[in-house]
Design a protein around this motif. Structure first.
Motif, PDB file in Angstrom:
ATOM      1  N   ILE A  86     -11.165 -41.945  -5.116  1.00 15.28           N
ATOM      2  CA  ILE A  86     -10.830 -41.240  -6.346  1.00 15.28           C
ATOM      3  C   ILE A  86     -11.576 -39.915  -6.369  1.00 15.28           C
ATOM      4  O   ILE A  86     -12.784 -39.870  -6.130  1.00 15.28           O
ATOM      5  CB  ILE A  86     -11.184 -42.111  -7.566  1.00 15.28           C
ATOM      6  CG1 ILE A  86     -10.284 -43.357  -7.571  1.00 15.28           C
ATOM      7  CG2 ILE A  86     -11.027 -41.334  -8.863  1.00 15.28           C
ATOM      8  CD1 ILE A  86     -10.671 -44.406  -8.579  1.00 15.28           C
ATOM      9  N   PHE A  87     -10.855 -38.841  -6.635  1.00 11.56           N
ATOM     10  CA  PHE A  87     -11.433 -37.502  -6.653  1.00 11.56           C
ATOM     11  C   PHE A  87     -12.133 -37.265  -7.986  1.00 11.56           C
ATOM     12  O   PHE A  87     -11.531 -37.435  -9.050  1.00 11.56           O
ATOM     13  CB  PHE A  87     -10.336 -36.470  -6.446  1.00 11.56           C
ATOM     14  CG  PHE A  87     -10.805 -35.044  -6.582  1.00 11.56           C
ATOM     15  CD1 PHE A  87     -11.384 -34.387  -5.512  1.00 11.56           C
ATOM     16  CD2 PHE A  87     -10.678 -34.362  -7.783  1.00 11.56           C
ATOM     17  CE1 PHE A  87     -11.824 -33.068  -5.628  1.00 11.56           C
ATOM     18  CE2 PHE A  87     -11.109 -33.047  -7.911  1.00 11.56           C
ATOM     19  CZ  PHE A  87     -11.686 -32.407  -6.837  1.00 11.56           C
ATOM     20  N   THR A  88     -13.405 -36.887  -7.922  1.00 15.74           N
ATOM     21  CA  THR A  88     -14.136 -36.529  -9.131  1.00 15.74           C
ATOM     22  C   THR A  88     -14.978 -35.288  -8.879  1.00 15.74           C
ATOM     23  O   THR A  88     -15.332 -34.968  -7.746  1.00 15.74           O
ATOM     24  CB  THR A  88     -15.077 -37.661  -9.606  1.00 15.74           C
ATOM     25  OG1 THR A  88     -16.078 -37.896  -8.610  1.00 15.74           O
ATOM     26  CG2 THR A  88     -14.322 -38.943  -9.907  1.00 15.74           C
ATOM     27  N   SER A  89     -15.273 -34.588  -9.951  1.00 17.01           N
ATOM     28  CA  SER A  89     -16.206 -33.472  -9.909  1.00 17.01           C
ATOM     29  C   SER A  89     -16.825 -33.333 -11.287  1.00 17.01           C
ATOM     30  O   SER A  89     -16.181 -33.649 -12.297  1.00 17.01           O
ATOM     31  CB  SER A  89     -15.500 -32.179  -9.512  1.00 17.01           C
ATOM     32  OG  SER A  89     -16.435 -31.107  -9.404  1.00 17.01           O
ATOM     33  N   GLN A  90     -18.065 -32.845 -11.331  1.00 14.91           N
ATOM     34  CA  GLN A  90     -18.725 -32.656 -12.614  1.00 14.91           C
ATOM     35  C   GLN A  90     -19.683 -31.476 -12.558  1.00 14.91           C
ATOM     36  O   GLN A  90     -20.257 -31.165 -11.517  1.00 14.91           O
ATOM     37  CB  GLN A  90     -19.482 -33.920 -13.029  1.00 14.91           C
ATOM     38  CG  GLN A  90     -20.634 -34.297 -12.121  1.00 14.91           C
ATOM     39  CD  GLN A  90     -21.200 -35.665 -12.481  1.00 14.91           C
ATOM     40  OE1 GLN A  90     -20.834 -36.678 -11.891  1.00 14.91           O
ATOM     41  NE2 GLN A  90     -22.086 -35.686 -13.450  1.00 14.91           N
ATOM     42  N   ILE A  91     -19.819 -30.801 -13.695  1.00 16.89           N
ATOM     43  CA  ILE A  91     -20.757 -29.694 -13.822  1.00 16.89           C
ATOM     44  C   ILE A  91     -22.176 -30.246 -13.680  1.00 16.89           C
ATOM     45  O   ILE A  91     -22.514 -31.266 -14.283  1.00 16.89           O
ATOM     46  CB  ILE A  91     -20.606 -28.993 -15.188  1.00 16.89           C
ATOM     47  CG1 ILE A  91     -19.137 -28.633 -15.460  1.00 16.89           C
ATOM     48  CG2 ILE A  91     -21.504 -27.764 -15.261  1.00 16.89           C
ATOM     49  CD1 ILE A  91     -18.512 -27.699 -14.472  1.00 16.89           C
ATOM     50  N   ILE A  92     -23.012 -29.582 -12.879  1.00 14.39           N
ATOM     51  CA  ILE A  92     -24.378 -30.067 -12.720  1.00 14.39           C
ATOM     52  C   ILE A  92     -25.298 -29.402 -13.749  1.00 14.39           C
ATOM     53  O   ILE A  92     -24.944 -28.383 -14.353  1.00 14.39           O
ATOM     54  CB  ILE A  92     -24.910 -29.843 -11.290  1.00 14.39           C
ATOM     55  CG1 ILE A  92     -25.036 -28.350 -10.960  1.00 14.39           C
ATOM     56  CG2 ILE A  92     -24.002 -30.520 -10.269  1.00 14.39           C
ATOM     57  CD1 ILE A  92     -25.688 -28.087  -9.617  1.00 14.39           C
ATOM     58  N   ASP A  93     -26.454 -29.983 -13.940  1.00 11.02           N
ATOM     59  CA  ASP A  93     -27.420 -29.501 -14.930  1.00 11.02           C
ATOM     60  C   ASP A  93     -27.706 -28.024 -14.711  1.00 11.02           C
ATOM     61  O   ASP A  93     -28.239 -27.629 -13.664  1.00 11.02           O
ATOM     62  CB  ASP A  93     -28.702 -30.324 -14.813  1.00 11.02           C
ATOM     63  CG  ASP A  93     -29.700 -30.029 -15.922  1.00 11.02           C
ATOM     64  OD1 ASP A  93     -29.588 -28.975 -16.574  1.00 11.02           O
ATOM     65  OD2 ASP A  93     -30.606 -30.857 -16.128  1.00 11.02           O
ATOM     66  N   ARG A  94     -27.346 -27.195 -15.697  1.00 12.69           N
ATOM     67  CA  ARG A  94     -27.490 -25.750 -15.545  1.00 12.69           C
ATOM     68  C   ARG A  94     -28.932 -25.303 -15.354  1.00 12.69           C
ATOM     69  O   ARG A  94     -29.192 -24.272 -14.742  1.00 12.69           O
ATOM     70  CB  ARG A  94     -26.911 -25.036 -16.770  1.00 12.69           C
ATOM     71  CG  ARG A  94     -25.403 -25.101 -16.882  1.00 12.69           C
ATOM     72  CD  ARG A  94     -24.952 -24.434 -18.182  1.00 12.69           C
ATOM     73  NE  ARG A  94     -23.507 -24.337 -18.297  1.00 12.69           N
ATOM     74  CZ  ARG A  94     -22.728 -25.326 -18.723  1.00 12.69           C
ATOM     75  NH1 ARG A  94     -23.278 -26.485 -19.071  1.00 12.69           N
ATOM     76  NH2 ARG A  94     -21.422 -25.157 -18.822  1.00 12.69           N
TER      77      ARG A  94
END
Length: 399
Positions: free
Chosen positions: A229-237
């Motif tokens: 399953i393809f996922t992506s998420q913004i990392i801690d700025r």
């Protein structure tokens, strides 16, 4: 201002609408095979021209002749490629018609993975060890110096198309033999296990005006070839990792001479050494709904911002509106059901739901990156059970 857009695939609706809102005249060249299936925003387009496409490729001579014919009656100010596969064609047309913008030499750095690695290495940016998969002596020297496994990559295809993992010299010889005269279009590089990140940027007058760093779940290559399953998420700025990725991304933009536009750039953090390696970049927005992920977190639509950049043209003022600083996560999967029912996925953080046959997809948004991690982990497990299906990666792009 008249903008000629090339789109061998259907995408970039927000770009077209933003150009129209700002008073630009849009001419669109797209694939004949899309004539009866695409749903372009016709209210934003002055005229559509259809190119015959053979295996999703346009004939360069036919394209030059066709655009030159259009230019007899249309004063074209700008040429924009909406898809990665059109970037080189747009550069060719700019040079032929002597229209400002990225030419064929510079555009190589954003399409040719061999040119990317050579340019990055020359600028002191860390890249995986690599060799052009052509001269046998050089390839054998590389394999003797760099331990297997290796990755055999096409120089100019997008995503995971055509990429394979090579475990031995014998396996490489077989793969090279199968490629025949296409060997010169490939490179061989060290396989580095680790986490893969992407930085999505807006550049204006050589200055990065906006950039945001994200992390894929499983590497896209694994998802394409092994299933998942393809996922992506913004990392801690605020993390040191995010700051490092943004610095290296700025170095890439400078080294590759990005003047005006948007970019999607990928990096890997080696599992064994913790170092950040540059993988590839592009002169376009990211695919696989990455633009929706970025918009959910920041409020900025990269397609629309790209349109503003093109219309400003390096001469007028362009400022990015202050972005939101939320976090977001994206999940996309093939589904075994033609019309999957996702109504049970109803968390308050859910802000986008994919509506596409045989697919499921979600974007969640929160002020807390930990909540995004929790939701993505939960959704991944649930989607695996409820919907997940697998189809092998295509060797060639398709509509």
């Amino acid at each position: 201002m008249t903008i000629l857009c090339l789109a061998s695939y259907e995408k970039g609706h927000a770009f077209l609408r933003q150009c129209h809102r700002q008073g630009a005249r849009i001419l669109l060249i797209t694939s004949l095979s899309l004539k009866d299936s695409a749903h372009w925003p016709l209210e934003s387009i002055a005229e559509i021209f259809y190119m015959p496409d053979d295996e999703n490729q346009w004939d360069r001579t036919t394209l030059v002749n066709s655009v030159s014919h259009i230019a007899r009656s249309e004063s074209i100010d700008c040429v924009v490629a909406l898809d990665d596969f059109d970037v080189e064609l747009a550069a060719m047309l700019r040079e032929h018609l002597r229209i400002p913008g990225m030419g064929e030499t510079t555009v190589r750095h954003f399409r040719d993975k061999l040119a990317m690695r050579m340019q990055a290495a020359d600028a002191g940016i860390r890249v995986p060890a690599f060799v052009h998969a052509l001269n046998r002596d050089r390839v054998r020297e590389f394999m003797g110096r760099v331990a297997a496994p290796w990755i055999l990559k096409p120089r100019s295809l997008a995503g995971a198309i055509g990429i394979s993992k090579i475990a031995s010299e014998t396996e490489f010889e077989a793969a090279a033999e199968a490629l025949g005269d296409l060997q010169s279009h490939y490179l061989l590089e060290r396989f580095i296990p680790g986490d893969i990140f992407h930085v999505d940027s807006i550049v204006y007058n050589r200055e990065v005006r906006f950039a945001i760093a994200s992390r894929y779940g499983r590497p896209p290559l694994e998802v394409a070839h092994e299933g998942g399953i393809f996922t992506s998420q913004i990392i801690d700025r605020g993390s040191a990792l995010a700051h490092h990725l943004l610095r290296v991304n700025a170095d890439v933009m400078q080294a590759f001479r990005m003047l005006n536009g948007v970019s999607h750039t990928e990096f890997i953090r080696g599992r064994d050494d913790g170092e950040i390696y540059f993988l590839e970049t592009s002169a376009r927005v990211g695919g696989a709904h990455v633009t929706d992920l970025v918009e959910a977190a920041s409020g900025l639509n990269l397609w629309a911002e790209w349109a503003k950049v093109e219309l400003a043209g390096g001469k007028e003022d362009y400022q990015v509106s202050p972005p939101r600083e939320d976090y977001a996560g994206l999940l996309v999967s093939l589904a075994r059901q033609e019309r999957p029912d996702t109504s049970a996925y109803n968390d308050t953080e859910l802000v986008w739901r994919m509506e596409k046959e045989s697919h499921v997809g979600f974007i969640v948004r929160s002020a807390q990156p930990e909540r995004i991690e929790q939701l993505l982990n939960s959704y991944t497990d649930r989607v695996q059970t409820d919907f997940w299906a697998f189809a092998p990666a295509k060797e060639k792009p398709s509509h």
